[in-house]
Design a protein around this motif. Structure first.
Motif, mmCIF file in Angstrom:
data_model
loop_
_atom_site.group_PDB
_atom_site.id
_atom_site.type_symbol
_atom_site.label_atom_id
_atom_site.label_comp_id
_atom_site.label_asym_id
_atom_site.label_seq_id
_atom_site.Cartn_x
_atom_site.Cartn_y
_atom_site.Cartn_z
ATOM 1 N N LEU A 44 1.015 -1.178 -0.038
ATOM 2 C CA LEU A 44 -0.256 -0.220 0.013
ATOM 3 C C LEU A 44 0.883 1.313 0.104
ATOM 4 C CD1 LEU A 44 -2.813 -1.195 2.435
ATOM 5 C CD2 LEU A 44 -3.038 -0.668 -0.004
ATOM 6 N N GLU A 45 2.054 1.262 0.674
ATOM 7 C CA GLU A 45 2.751 2.471 0.715
ATOM 8 C C GLU A 45 3.549 2.462 -0.631
ATOM 9 O OE1 GLU A 45 4.548 3.275 5.145
ATOM 10 O OE2 GLU A 45 5.899 2.051 3.817
ATOM 11 N N ALA A 46 3.967 1.366 -1.315
ATOM 12 C CA ALA A 46 4.471 1.395 -2.459
ATOM 13 C C ALA A 46 3.558 2.213 -3.394
ATOM 14 C CB ALA A 46 5.012 0.160 -2.941
ATOM 15 N N GLN A 78 4.442 5.123 7.027
ATOM 16 C CA GLN A 78 4.015 6.525 7.043
ATOM 17 C C GLN A 78 2.610 6.902 6.631
ATOM 18 O OE1 GLN A 78 7.209 8.824 4.192
ATOM 19 N NE2 GLN A 78 7.322 6.332 3.586
ATOM 20 N N MET A 79 1.818 5.767 6.546
ATOM 21 C CA MET A 79 0.466 6.166 6.205
ATOM 22 C C MET A 79 -0.202 6.687 7.404
ATOM 23 S SD MET A 79 -0.757 2.968 3.708
ATOM 24 C CE MET A 79 0.148 1.698 4.525
ATOM 25 N N LEU A 80 -1.425 7.253 7.473
ATOM 26 C CA LEU A 80 -2.199 7.827 8.601
ATOM 27 C C LEU A 80 -2.916 6.473 8.859
ATOM 28 C CD1 LEU A 80 -3.518 11.085 7.255
ATOM 29 C CD2 LEU A 80 -1.941 10.642 9.255
ATOM 30 N N LYS A 81 -2.852 6.284 10.410
ATOM 31 C CA LYS A 81 -3.744 4.935 10.799
ATOM 32 C C LYS A 81 -5.074 5.539 11.182
ATOM 33 C CE LYS A 81 0.735 2.969 12.759
ATOM 34 N NZ LYS A 81 1.196 2.416 13.916
ATOM 35 N N ASP A 82 -6.015 4.865 10.520
ATOM 36 C CA ASP A 82 -7.362 5.230 10.754
ATOM 37 C C ASP A 82 -8.102 3.961 11.538
ATOM 38 O OD1 ASP A 82 -10.109 5.942 10.405
ATOM 39 O OD2 ASP A 82 -10.181 5.525 8.290
ATOM 40 N N VAL A 83 -8.239 4.274 12.530
ATOM 41 C CA VAL A 83 -8.849 3.195 13.439
ATOM 42 C C VAL A 83 -10.147 3.022 13.854
ATOM 43 C CG1 VAL A 83 -8.368 1.913 15.698
ATOM 44 C CG2 VAL A 83 -6.295 3.178 14.707
ATOM 45 N N HIS A 84 -11.161 2.185 13.365
ATOM 46 C CA HIS A 84 -12.451 1.895 13.628
ATOM 47 C C HIS A 84 -12.914 1.073 14.645
ATOM 48 C CE1 HIS A 84 -16.359 1.044 11.257
ATOM 49 N NE2 HIS A 84 -16.818 1.555 12.421
ATOM 50 N N LEU A 85 -13.215 1.649 15.807
ATOM 51 C CA LEU A 85 -13.662 0.725 16.898
ATOM 52 C C LEU A 85 -15.068 0.122 16.954
ATOM 53 C CD1 LEU A 85 -11.849 2.794 19.866
ATOM 54 C CD2 LEU A 85 -10.845 0.973 18.740
ATOM 55 N N MET A 86 -14.911 -0.680 16.412
ATOM 56 C CA MET A 86 -16.420 -1.329 16.521
ATOM 57 C C MET A 86 -16.570 -2.468 17.480
ATOM 58 S SD MET A 86 -16.784 -2.365 12.323
ATOM 59 C CE MET A 86 -15.128 -2.686 12.056
ATOM 60 N N VAL A 87 -16.619 -1.877 18.865
ATOM 61 C CA VAL A 87 -16.404 -2.490 20.214
ATOM 62 C C VAL A 87 -17.588 -1.910 21.009
ATOM 63 C CG1 VAL A 87 -14.068 -2.926 19.868
ATOM 64 C CG2 VAL A 87 -14.848 -0.954 21.146
ATOM 65 N N ALA A 88 -18.028 -2.887 22.135
ATOM 66 C CA ALA A 88 -19.029 -2.303 22.938
ATOM 67 C C ALA A 88 -18.576 -1.123 23.898
ATOM 68 C CB ALA A 88 -19.492 -3.293 23.887
ATOM 69 N N ASP A 89 -17.344 -1.274 24.124
ATOM 70 C CA ASP A 89 -16.700 -0.483 25.011
ATOM 71 C C ASP A 89 -15.723 0.377 24.636
ATOM 72 O OD1 ASP A 89 -16.169 1.193 27.481
ATOM 73 O OD2 ASP A 89 -15.465 -0.516 28.869
#
Ligand code: 5SP
Length: 245
Positions: A44-46, A78-89
């Protein structure tokens, strides 16, 4: 294209960086071969991808279970880390997610009693990356009205509208999703704010044109990048080309 230190300095700079690339693809790592995540990140970086999307599932909020902040931290990129928390808490996971180097953190309001508190927890400098801010993001299930975020819009940098229930596959952007985008723009204008808008779920070369027609800033796609047959670079190019058509 990767963000520079200037792009990372403030939330507004980061939002502007993403807007310049709109619709910027956030690539869902979960769709890659789990035994070869490192190769997927390098590929993905490449290919110049700017956003890496992590789907964190707890087997409670949604049926599947995936790795969480440990995987986010392990991805050196170097990519931005986009975190999707699909969690109850999500409140319990926010400190570890920030420590893992997330640049964007999504929480869901469904089942979350203290959305205001969760967003306040994201309003911090990230340890060790001086002056750097994370984008405070809210993801909304297909059945959740966008009006849910109206009281806290001044605390939100990004709203992601799901075209599929979290943890399931399939779905596709449709007219109902387009109406939610329009409603969100109206609420944001009334509140005098300008959050990024993202669309997630069911994005393929066949459907990305519908999503891009709603003029989002970010589009999330996993399977269409890793499982569409061609190389990752070609799949990304195909999605970008289809989004422009
Ligand atoms: O988060 C969800 C919903 O479970 C997914 O929509 C992924 O974020 C993208 O997956 P693909 O459908 O693109 O593989």
């Amino acid at each position: 294209m990767f963000p520079t230190l200037d792009d990372l300095a403030t939330r507004d700079a980061l939002k502007a960086f993403l807007r310049r690339a709109a619709p910027c693809l956030s690539v869902g790592l979960l769709a890659a071969d789990a035994m070869a995540y490192g190769t997927a990140v390098a590929d993905l970086e490449a290919a110049g991808s700017a956003l890496l999307h992590f789907d964190v599932m707890d087997g409670v909020f949604c049926p599947a279970f995936t790795a969480g902040p440990l995987l986010v931290a392990a991805a050196r990129t170097q990519m931005l880390k986009d975190v999707h928390l699909m969690v109850a808490d999500p409140i319990a996971l926010i400190p570890a997610t920030l420590k893992a180097g997330a640049d964007i953190v999504h929480v869901h309001p469904e089942g979350l009693t203290h959305l205001h508190r969760a967003l306040a927890m994201l309003d911090v400098d990230v340890a060790g990356r001086s002056g750097r801010r994370v984008l405070r993001a809210v993801a909304l299930n297909p059945a959740t009205p966008v009006d849910v975020v109206a009281p806290v819009l001044d605390q939100i940098d990004m709203v992601t509208l799901l075209a599929v229930d979290p943890g399931w596959s399939g779905g596709a952007p449709d007219a109902a999703l387009g109406r939610k985008v329009e409603r969100l723009r109206l609420l944001a204008a009334e509140a005098g704010v300008d959050p990024l808008i993202a669309i997630d779920g069911g994005i393929t070369e066949a459907t990305i044109g519908i999503a891009s027609g709603f003029r989002p800033d970010v589009i999330v796609s996993g399977s269409a990048v890793f499982k569409a047959g061609a190389s990752i670079a070609d799949n990304l190019e195909g999605l970008h080309a289809a989004a422009r058509r």
